[in-house]
Design an enzyme around this catalytic site. Structure first.
Site, PDB file in Angstrom:
ATOM      1  N   HIS A  12       0.755  -1.225   0.068  1.00 44.58           N
ATOM      2  CA  HIS A  12       0.177   0.019   0.014  1.00 44.58           C
ATOM      3  C   HIS A  12       0.718   1.038  -0.058  1.00 44.58           C
ATOM      4  CE1 HIS A  12      -3.623   1.953  -0.050  1.00 44.58           C
ATOM      5  NE2 HIS A  12      -4.304   1.381   0.971  1.00 44.58           N
ATOM      6  N   ARG A  13       2.153   1.058   0.319  1.00 41.30           N
ATOM      7  CA  ARG A  13       2.980   2.453  -0.020  1.00 41.30           C
ATOM      8  C   ARG A  13       3.059   2.811  -1.606  1.00 41.30           C
ATOM      9  NH1 ARG A  13       8.497  -0.105   2.609  1.00 41.30           N
ATOM     10  NH2 ARG A  13       7.793  -1.844   1.283  1.00 41.30           N
TER      11      ARG A  13
END
Length: 470
Positions: free
Chosen positions: A441-442
């Site tokens: 999710h970065r």
């Protein structure tokens, strides 16, 4: 008396090379030679297991084996001398016994690889390492110096090793099969080979281990990568069995912990009707252009993921923590998670995005067969960008896969089952599966991850999109 100069010129030592990418140690699984055996340049002398794979080591010069420095089962630092070879037999008296291997000894110039000759392994030569050697309890001692080392470790006098069999008379079997036989306590000389050319197979070893047990039918799965070798048998009445964590399994454990607690994982799911994909698979099996390659649902799923990545290229990236940058990849090295006797490995198909469907099918087949035979190289497992894990072959509906370190996404494929499904306004039996996409999710937000998963599902529902979206 032989001088030190003459000894250095006559006796050459072969060091444990770095057979991977920066590895610091390897375990000696099997010696294929014994003191007194003649060896030639390029001959495989032993099999070792690193944190990534099992690798056969060829020796880079001719001569007669003088000494094996370590017994089977010993973990040896990269750069340690593992075998000494007399390159000029008969030219003089043998040198005095070498100093104990625990002490540092000067490295003679003759140890270096011959000039002008390309090394046969990645990182051939020496890599610095501070990791200590570890010997497995009860390991067989193949050479005189190794006997002294083992005796010193055990605190008892060395015992002369049993004479080794003549190499030319060894039964024909690949290294993974030899290791399986050793683990099960089976003498390969007693096994009846069924493989082509008289080669002993895994099935032959298992049959020898349980001759009175009738063979059970294999489960109906589509593409099992490999059967996991049986766990060590527990002693009668034992309440626990302890299995050392090392080699590939140790590396997997460390990598998964690092990935799980470094990359913020998000997993999304979609259930999709793949009836048309299954019909396409059946048609491709009869297509002459696909002759000679294995066609299965995994092939279409892999192609669907490649098309989805082409439509959403930002998902094919990596997070550079040191530079605090997102590294976009303009190529796809497609990883396929495979269960092997040594643990889970993830070899990848290089530049999979450039391959036609027949080429992709051939690459998948080669990847699976190589993993089954335990021949996957460290290079084949390096540089992956995205991965597919096919848990459906075990009858599992889906899962929440952990990212392969350095990658941004992994697609889990569940079992394909006949289920009631609303199709054209009516409930009908349809082939259905569940997909799960985990992503970092970065660098992959919910919108991007959802688009990729939705595209894969749409292609599997309507495979003609492989043409219209490609």
């Amino acid at each position: 008396m032989t001088t030190m100069t003459e000894t250095s010129a006559r006796f050459r030592e072969f060091k444990m090379p770095d057979v991977g990418e920066g590895l610091t140690e390897a375990e000696i699984l099997k010696w294929f030679v014994q003191p007194g055996d003649t060896v030639t340049d390029g001959q495989v002398v032993c099999e070792v297991e690193t944190a990534k794979a099992a690798v056969e080591l060829p020796i880079p010069f001719d001569g007669v084996v003088h000494e094996l420095r370590f017994p089977e089962g010993t973990t040896v630092d990269v750069g340690e001398v593992i075998i000494a070879v007399d390159v000029a037999p008969g030219s003089g008296d043998a040198p005095a016994e070498p100093e104990p291997v625990q002490e540092a000894v000067p490295e003679p110039e003759a140890e270096e690889a011959p000039k002008g000759r390309q090394p046969v392994l990645v990182g051939y030569g020496v890599a610095e390492s501070s990791t200590k050697r570890r010997a497995r309890k009860g390991a067989e001692v193949p050479g005189p110096a190794a006997a002294e080392v083992q005796a010193e470790l055990n605190g008892r006098a060395p015992v002369a090793p049993a004479p080794s069999p003549v190499p030319e008379g060894r039964p024909l079997a690949k290294p993974p099969v030899r290791k399986l036989a050793k683990d099960l306590g089976i003498d390969l000389a007693t096994v009846t080979p069924t493989g082509e050319g008289g080669i002993i197979t895994r099935d032959d070893v298992h049959a020898a281990a349980t001759p009175a047990t009738p063979e059970q039918p294999a489960p109906a799965v589509e593409e099992p990568a490999a059967a996991v070798s049986p766990a060590p048998a527990a002693a009668q009445g034992a309440r626990e069995t302890r299995i050392p964590v090392k080699g590939v399994r140790k590396a997997i454990a460390q990598a998964m912990v690092g990935s799980a607690f470094t990359a913020p994982h998000v997993t999304e799911f979609v259930t999709v009707d793949v009836t048309r994909t299954m019909k396409l698979v059946a048609e491709l099996k009869e297509d002459k252009d696909m002759a000679g390659v294995r066609v299965n649902p995994l092939l279409i799923i892999a192609k669907a993921l490649l098309v989805a990545i082409k439509r959403n290229p930002a998902v094919n990236a990596a997070w550079d923590e040191a530079a605090q940058e997102i590294v976009q990849k303009h190529y796809v090295n497609l990883g396929i998670a495979a269960a092997t006797p040594r643990g889970l490995i993830v070899p990848n198909i290089k530049d999979a995005h450039e391959k036609t469907l027949p080429e992709l099918a051939g690459a998948l087949g080669e990847l699976v067969s190589t993993a089954r035979e335990g021949r996957t190289s460290p290079a084949a497992m390096a540089g992956g960008t995205v991965t597919i894990t096919n848990v459906g072959v075990f009858g599992v509906d889906t899962g929440t896969p952990i990212l392969n370190p350095g990658e941004s996404a992994i697609l889990a494929v569940g079992a394909i089952k006949l289920q009631p499904w609303v199709h054209k306004g009516k409930v009908k039996p349809r082939q259905v599966t569940t997909l799960a996409l985990s992503f970092d999710h970065r660098l992959v937000d919910g919108e991007l991850g959802s688009k990729v998963l939705a595209d894969v599902a749409a292609i599997l529902e309507q495979p003609k999109r492989l043409i219209t979206w490609a």
